[in-house]
Scaffold this motif. Structure first.
Motif, mmCIF file in Angstrom:
data_model
loop_
_atom_site.group_PDB
_atom_site.id
_atom_site.type_symbol
_atom_site.label_atom_id
_atom_site.label_comp_id
_atom_site.label_asym_id
_atom_site.label_seq_id
_atom_site.Cartn_x
_atom_site.Cartn_y
_atom_site.Cartn_z
ATOM 1 N N GLU A 148 4.431 -4.084 7.512
ATOM 2 C CA GLU A 148 3.741 -5.329 7.860
ATOM 3 C C GLU A 148 4.414 -6.519 7.189
ATOM 4 O O GLU A 148 4.582 -7.577 7.797
ATOM 5 C CB GLU A 148 2.274 -5.278 7.429
ATOM 6 N N ARG B 108 -1.338 -4.677 2.245
ATOM 7 C CA ARG B 108 -0.489 -4.623 3.433
ATOM 8 C C ARG B 108 0.582 -3.575 3.206
ATOM 9 O O ARG B 108 0.977 -3.308 2.076
ATOM 10 C CB ARG B 108 0.192 -5.981 3.704
ATOM 11 N N THR B 109 1.089 -2.996 4.298
ATOM 12 C CA THR B 109 2.165 -2.010 4.190
ATOM 13 C C THR B 109 3.510 -2.723 4.089
ATOM 14 O O THR B 109 3.627 -3.915 4.418
ATOM 15 C CB THR B 109 2.196 -1.082 5.414
ATOM 16 N N LYS B 110 4.511 -1.977 3.681
ATOM 17 C CA LYS B 110 5.863 -2.527 3.617
ATOM 18 C C LYS B 110 6.315 -2.999 4.994
ATOM 19 O O LYS B 110 6.930 -4.059 5.119
ATOM 20 C CB LYS B 110 6.825 -1.489 3.050
ATOM 21 N N THR C 95 0.822 -1.215 0.000
ATOM 22 C CA THR C 95 0.000 0.000 0.000
ATOM 23 C C THR C 95 0.855 1.265 0.000
ATOM 24 O O THR C 95 0.381 2.327 -0.371
ATOM 25 C CB THR C 95 -0.954 0.029 1.217
ATOM 26 N N ASP C 96 2.138 1.133 0.385
ATOM 27 C CA ASP C 96 3.016 2.304 0.460
ATOM 28 C C ASP C 96 4.283 2.171 -0.380
ATOM 29 O O ASP C 96 5.304 2.774 -0.093
ATOM 30 C CB ASP C 96 3.367 2.614 1.915
#
Length: 116
Positions: free
Chosen positions: A84, A80-82, A27-28
């Protein structure tokens, strides 16, 4: 998300299709490329080569973390974020592929469960 080990119908994934080499976007930001994948029922996953991002490691992402697939751009977007993904249970492709205990640990981490 009950079925963390299956592609959601809204992702655009076609069973039997190859995702090897697709870029993977958290997501990022970008996290790497698909090195291996499985679309086995109740055990589908991606193995992502993170390159230099987290020192050349591989990570296992359950198919249920995939939010969409852009076949034209060869990109897979995961929900999911990096951070996570980086903090997920360590993955060793020589030890963990097919290891039900490891899959259970990863499934719980990502908010689901593994059905053996």
């Amino acid at each position: 998300m009950n079925d963390i080990w299956g592609y959601q119908p809204t992702t655009g994934y076609t069973a039997g299709g190859s995702l090897i080499g697709y870029k993977v976007e958290a997501t990022d930001g970008s996290i790497g490329k698909v090195d291996k994948h499985s679309d086995e029922v109740d055990a589908a996953y991606l193995v992502v080569d993170t390159g230099v991002w987290i020192f050349g490691k591989h990570v296992l992402l359950p198919a249920g973390t995939v939010s969409s697939i852009d076949e034209a751009e060869q990109k897979i977007y995961v929900a999911r974020t990096k951070a996570e993904i980086k903090d997920a249970p360590e993955f060793d492709k020589d030890k963990h592929l097919g290891d039900a205990g490891y899959h259970e640990q990863v499934g719980v981490y990502y908010g689901g469960r593994h059905r053996a």
